[in-house]
Motif scaffolding. Sequence first.
Motif, PDB file in Angstrom:
ATOM      1  N   SER A 113      -4.935 -19.052 -19.589  1.00  0.00           N
ATOM      2  CA  SER A 113      -5.054 -17.713 -20.146  1.00  0.00           C
ATOM      3  C   SER A 113      -6.171 -16.960 -19.436  1.00  0.00           C
ATOM      4  N   VAL A 114      -6.236 -15.674 -19.697  1.00  0.00           N
ATOM      5  CA  VAL A 114      -7.274 -14.852 -19.056  1.00  0.00           C
ATOM      6  C   VAL A 114      -8.659 -15.353 -19.450  1.00  0.00           C
ATOM      7  N   ALA A 115      -8.819 -15.717 -20.716  1.00  0.00           N
ATOM      8  CA  ALA A 115     -10.125 -16.207 -21.168  1.00  0.00           C
ATOM      9  C   ALA A 115     -10.476 -17.535 -20.507  1.00  0.00           C
ATOM     10  N   GLU A 116      -9.485 -18.415 -20.351  1.00  0.00           N
ATOM     11  CA  GLU A 116      -9.752 -19.711 -19.714  1.00  0.00           C
ATOM     12  C   GLU A 116     -10.074 -19.532 -18.238  1.00  0.00           C
ATOM     13  N   LYS A 117      -9.387 -18.616 -17.553  1.00  0.00           N
ATOM     14  CA  LYS A 117      -9.717 -18.335 -16.152  1.00  0.00           C
ATOM     15  C   LYS A 117     -11.132 -17.788 -16.026  1.00  0.00           C
ATOM     16  N   LEU A 118     -11.513 -16.919 -16.947  1.00  0.00           N
ATOM     17  CA  LEU A 118     -12.872 -16.384 -16.926  1.00  0.00           C
ATOM     18  C   LEU A 118     -13.904 -17.494 -17.100  1.00  0.00           C
ATOM     19  N   GLU A 119     -13.611 -18.439 -17.977  1.00  0.00           N
ATOM     20  CA  GLU A 119     -14.544 -19.543 -18.211  1.00  0.00           C
ATOM     21  C   GLU A 119     -14.729 -20.366 -16.953  1.00  0.00           C
ATOM     22  N   HIS A 120     -13.644 -20.620 -16.214  1.00  0.00           N
ATOM     23  CA  HIS A 120     -13.762 -21.358 -14.961  1.00  0.00           C
ATOM     24  C   HIS A 120     -14.518 -20.559 -13.906  1.00  0.00           C
ATOM     25  N   THR A 121     -14.422 -19.232 -13.984  1.00  0.00           N
ATOM     26  CA  THR A 121     -15.018 -18.393 -12.944  1.00  0.00           C
ATOM     27  C   THR A 121     -16.481 -18.066 -13.229  1.00  0.00           C
ATOM     28  N   ILE A 122     -16.775 -17.580 -14.447  1.00  0.00           N
ATOM     29  CA  ILE A 122     -18.140 -17.135 -14.756  1.00  0.00           C
ATOM     30  C   ILE A 122     -18.747 -17.913 -15.919  1.00  0.00           C
ATOM     31  N   GLY A 123     -18.138 -19.002 -16.336  1.00  0.00           N
ATOM     32  CA  GLY A 123     -18.701 -19.803 -17.411  1.00  0.00           C
ATOM     33  C   GLY A 123     -18.755 -19.023 -18.712  1.00  0.00           C
ATOM     34  N   GLN A 124     -19.926 -19.045 -19.373  1.00  0.00           N
ATOM     35  CA  GLN A 124     -20.112 -18.344 -20.635  1.00  0.00           C
ATOM     36  C   GLN A 124     -20.826 -17.010 -20.452  1.00  0.00           C
ATOM     37  N   ALA A 125     -20.973 -16.556 -19.205  1.00  0.00           N
ATOM     38  CA  ALA A 125     -21.709 -15.321 -18.945  1.00  0.00           C
ATOM     39  C   ALA A 125     -20.887 -14.105 -19.356  1.00  0.00           C
ATOM     40  N   ASP A 126     -21.581 -12.994 -19.540  1.00  0.00           N
ATOM     41  CA  ASP A 126     -20.907 -11.730 -19.831  1.00  0.00           C
ATOM     42  C   ASP A 126     -20.358 -11.095 -18.567  1.00  0.00           C
ATOM     43  N   VAL A 150     -26.888 -37.876  -8.395  1.00  0.00           N
ATOM     44  CA  VAL A 150     -27.282 -38.247  -9.763  1.00  0.00           C
ATOM     45  C   VAL A 150     -26.168 -38.007 -10.780  1.00  0.00           C
ATOM     46  N   GLY A 151     -25.068 -37.417 -10.345  1.00  0.00           N
ATOM     47  CA  GLY A 151     -23.994 -37.139 -11.297  1.00  0.00           C
ATOM     48  C   GLY A 151     -22.676 -36.904 -10.605  1.00  0.00           C
ATOM     49  N   SER A 152     -21.610 -37.074 -11.381  1.00  0.00           N
ATOM     50  CA  SER A 152     -20.256 -36.845 -10.900  1.00  0.00           C
ATOM     51  C   SER A 152     -19.585 -35.833 -11.822  1.00  0.00           C
ATOM     52  N   PHE A 153     -18.880 -34.863 -11.236  1.00  0.00           N
ATOM     53  CA  PHE A 153     -18.227 -33.818 -12.013  1.00  0.00           C
ATOM     54  C   PHE A 153     -16.887 -33.489 -11.384  1.00  0.00           C
ATOM     55  N   GLU A 154     -16.130 -32.667 -12.063  1.00  0.00           N
ATOM     56  CA  GLU A 154     -14.883 -32.148 -11.518  1.00  0.00           C
ATOM     57  C   GLU A 154     -14.788 -30.671 -11.817  1.00  0.00           C
ATOM     58  N   ASP A 155     -14.162 -29.936 -10.915  1.00  0.00           N
ATOM     59  CA  ASP A 155     -13.852 -28.531 -11.131  1.00  0.00           C
ATOM     60  C   ASP A 155     -12.465 -28.483 -11.765  1.00  0.00           C
ATOM     61  N   PRO A 156     -12.328 -28.041 -13.022  1.00  0.00           N
ATOM     62  CA  PRO A 156     -11.019 -28.078 -13.681  1.00  0.00           C
ATOM     63  C   PRO A 156      -9.936 -27.300 -12.932  1.00  0.00           C
ATOM     64  N   GLY A 157     -10.330 -26.305 -12.165  1.00  0.00           N
ATOM     65  CA  GLY A 157      -9.337 -25.520 -11.434  1.00  0.00           C
ATOM     66  C   GLY A 157      -8.995 -26.073 -10.081  1.00  0.00           C
ATOM     67  N   GLN A 158      -9.832 -26.976  -9.507  1.00  0.00           N
ATOM     68  CA  GLN A 158      -9.595 -27.563  -8.185  1.00  0.00           C
ATOM     69  C   GLN A 158     -10.067 -29.011  -8.218  1.00  0.00           C
ATOM     70  N   LEU A 159      -9.180 -29.896  -8.649  1.00  0.00           N
ATOM     71  CA  LEU A 159      -9.580 -31.293  -8.818  1.00  0.00           C
ATOM     72  C   LEU A 159      -9.864 -31.970  -7.475  1.00  0.00           C
TER      73      LEU A 159
END
Length: 982
Positions: free
Chosen positions: A84-97, A242-251
């Motif tokens: 959704s648009v909100a989920e895409k925004l979260e991947h792009t700008i996190g929780q920022a305005d 020191v850590g391992s992560f994944e980008d939900p939009g580009q695994l």
Amino acid sequence: MGGPGGLPARRHGGGRVRRQLRRVAADRRGSPMSRRGTWRLALRVARRDALRAKGRSALVVAMIALPILGAAGADLALRSGELSVAEKLEHTIGQADASYELTGSDPVIQDFEGFWTISEDVFARTPEDAEPPEPPWQTPEELLALVEPLVPEGSTLVYERTDWLRASTAHGVSDVEITETEAGHALAEGQRRLLDGRYPETDGEIAASSAFLSEGGLAIGDEVTVNTWGERLDEGTTLTVVGSFEDPGQLGQHELVALPGAALEPGPYMQGRVLVDVPGEGGVVDWPMVQEANERGFVVVSRELVLDPPSRSLLSAEAQQIAARSGNVDGAAVAVAVVAVSLIVLEVCLLAGPAFAVSARRSRRQLGLVGANGGERRHLRAIMLASGLVLGAVAAVVGLVGGVLLVLATKPWLEERLGSRFGAWDFRWLELGGIAVLAVLIGLLAAVVPAYNAARASVLSSLTGRRGVRRGGRVLPLVGGCALLFGTALALLGGLLLGETVPVAVGAVVAELGLVALTPLLVGAFGRLARWLPLVPRLALRDAARNRGRTAPAVAAVLAAVAGTVAVATVTVSDEAEQRAAYEPELPEGNAAVVSFLPDASSDLDVARGAVERETRVGERFDLALAVPGPLDCRTESPYGEEEMFCGQTVPQPAAGLDCPAWGEAGEGMDVEERRAALQGPLCSGVSWMGGSAASVMVAEPEALAALGIEEPGASEALADGEALVAHEDLLDADGRLTLGLLTEYPEDWSDSAMPRDTPAAEVDLPAHVLSDGKLAPAVLLSPRTAADAGLAELDLGSVYALANAPSGAERQAVDAELQKLGGDIWFYAEEGFDRDNSLALLILALAATVITIGAAGIATGLAQADAAADLATLSAVGATHRLRRTLSGLQCGLIAAMGVLLGAVAGLVPALGLRLVEHRVELDRWQPLWDAGEISSPRPELFVELPWATFAQLLVVVPLVAWLLATLLTRSRVPLARRVG
């Protein structure tokens, strides 16, 4: 209680059904009560018949439910995977305005979603020879200071900067994207998902994506050294994972995350942005704030504007054009999708139609009893249509539930294949309901023809089991032939003349429908071949031709499946053939080179050769050198203030000069043909062998020509005899010989083709042998003896190897790591030829067509066995062997498969040729204006149509054989004898 004529009454409430049928018949024809009673009766009979013949019912349900299962699963997977648009925004700008990204140009023009362009005023007021501006920021603090005046006081700012570098791995080195930011900040939540460990908290730490750690053979606690391409590996920055992560939009993304300023050095083309959280509850970044930022060169992605965009009237004309382009719908893709759905519905109807015909055959006595008890034709039609309605409804439920469960079970696998994580589960009940209605519709459509035929049968023939032979109509073949011709013409002419996908898709569907309509006629034509066949094949082919009502739908279903497979396979292999023809290898396939055109790296080439020979399996080696003025005198010298090694340079001195004759004032007086001829020369292309300069004069032994890809007859002898091999005649002087200018000082005047125009200190005149095709050959090639006789020295350039085996990924990383230690100015290249293998995709297509073919042929074979039970019993009674039924069934199945595959292979070529013509038309439209203007010299694009012979062999040979063998093995050989009724 007995039935008409003393026949026993059916069990399971048969008397109640007959009583209800009499009441229905007694009602006034056409009244609502009559219609309601008719369908109540029909649904009851259809339900009982489905329960009585569970195997046949399960077969029909499976046929209809399978595509419904796929459609429901695809809908759920695509909708859940499409964020959704909100989920895409979260991947792009996190929780920022909002996010503020500095473009380096001001002002910029953007729409509400953040798509942007540069104002034309910027280009108008910028001189062509203007120097690039100084970057407005160098440190994270400077970028944050540029954003602070544009946002409300008290806003929270988080810095981000991304760049591509090289990072060490357990195997060697690999390219990686490095992001500097506070990944653990609350505003960054949602951009990444922490899998293990933690995000970096000091400058010496780094977090890595799971894909990078997996492919690089690393783990948490290991050290990673990052540096730029020009640095030595030991000069980079070493950081601890020191850590391992994944980008939900580009695994599969290779990414490292460090704190601001910990890994990246300031540079002239830095890309940075700032995440902004506006103070106060419900703080927003509105459109006036965005416009103010645009004036300062910032592009803004605002949560408020994306989720709740204002009226487009606020946008400028240029911004409205940006918004319109970003929201365009691909009409060709929609047309292809509609066509694909239509063909799927057609194919399922054709597959399920013979199964309903089986049901009608098996229910003939029951339908006869309905007619004997006062039932009319509309009642018989209603009973058969109700069967389609009941089985379609059951298939809808099975397909929807199965599709949802399948997606739930395969979610992790689907996410890995798609390369991104799903969002929240998105059940579009309206779309799923439409898919369920489609299943019911398919069931009804598949039952239409059997219902029509069942209603036409007489009561006596239904009760006695006899049926007459009816000649096929003439209207349907005529309509089918016209549709086939019209659709083929539309697909081919639409592709060739219009270059549009929509007429090709429509024409392909019309042509295939026409061929489906012609199938009964074609089946009858195949039946005429029976007279030349032995007994059992003759029986099988004549039975198929005589009973076209069950044979033709099965053949048409096979036709539809095979046509789609052939179309996709033909387009795929044709596209591969075109790409293979356009591929230009740097070296002969199976060879490799380690080279450097920079004199600074010549001293490290022996170390590089050792790394290549140690890490890969190489064969024969041929050394190469650059011809420079002798004696060899290398020194640090550059008018640009750089520490660049210069050893002198040898440059051809062509008669026409060192500038491209097609450019500048010289090209203005040329006609079109002269301009095209000039563009083919190296002075206009500007590059030569392995991406080196067009002025490169190389030295190599005659034995090295084959390794360089020069196999022209007479070239090796000419080189051994002291002649210079020249890639193009434009490099010769007025006498047709090669004149080499010797530069001993660093060049200051360069031509547009990157060749030095300085007056040479001396010249060397040599005989020349012009290669007939020297496009990928060195500009000039001398033998060591010729270079020495001309007073030229040899500067080490590298080596060419004949590889024993192509290097693996780990071997390449190991070689790159060794070369990176030397500073990155030496590079290794292995020529593996054109690398595109579609065999797996073609095999999957062929297997799918095989399954559908065997299923359709098996249905028709089962129907043939049901219809020919009395005939088989008669044959057994007169002495036929037990193997006759098995052999006859196998041949019936194989013949149906063979007919469908043959017709499908022909039908599939229509859309394939149309699509190839569309691509060819598009290429021609791009090429023609440039060719007419003399701006390109490339030849006219060719039309590549490659037939998938391997797929043809699988479909035309393997599939009918498999169908024949399966039917032979699965058919019972013993035939129970039965008394004929009547």
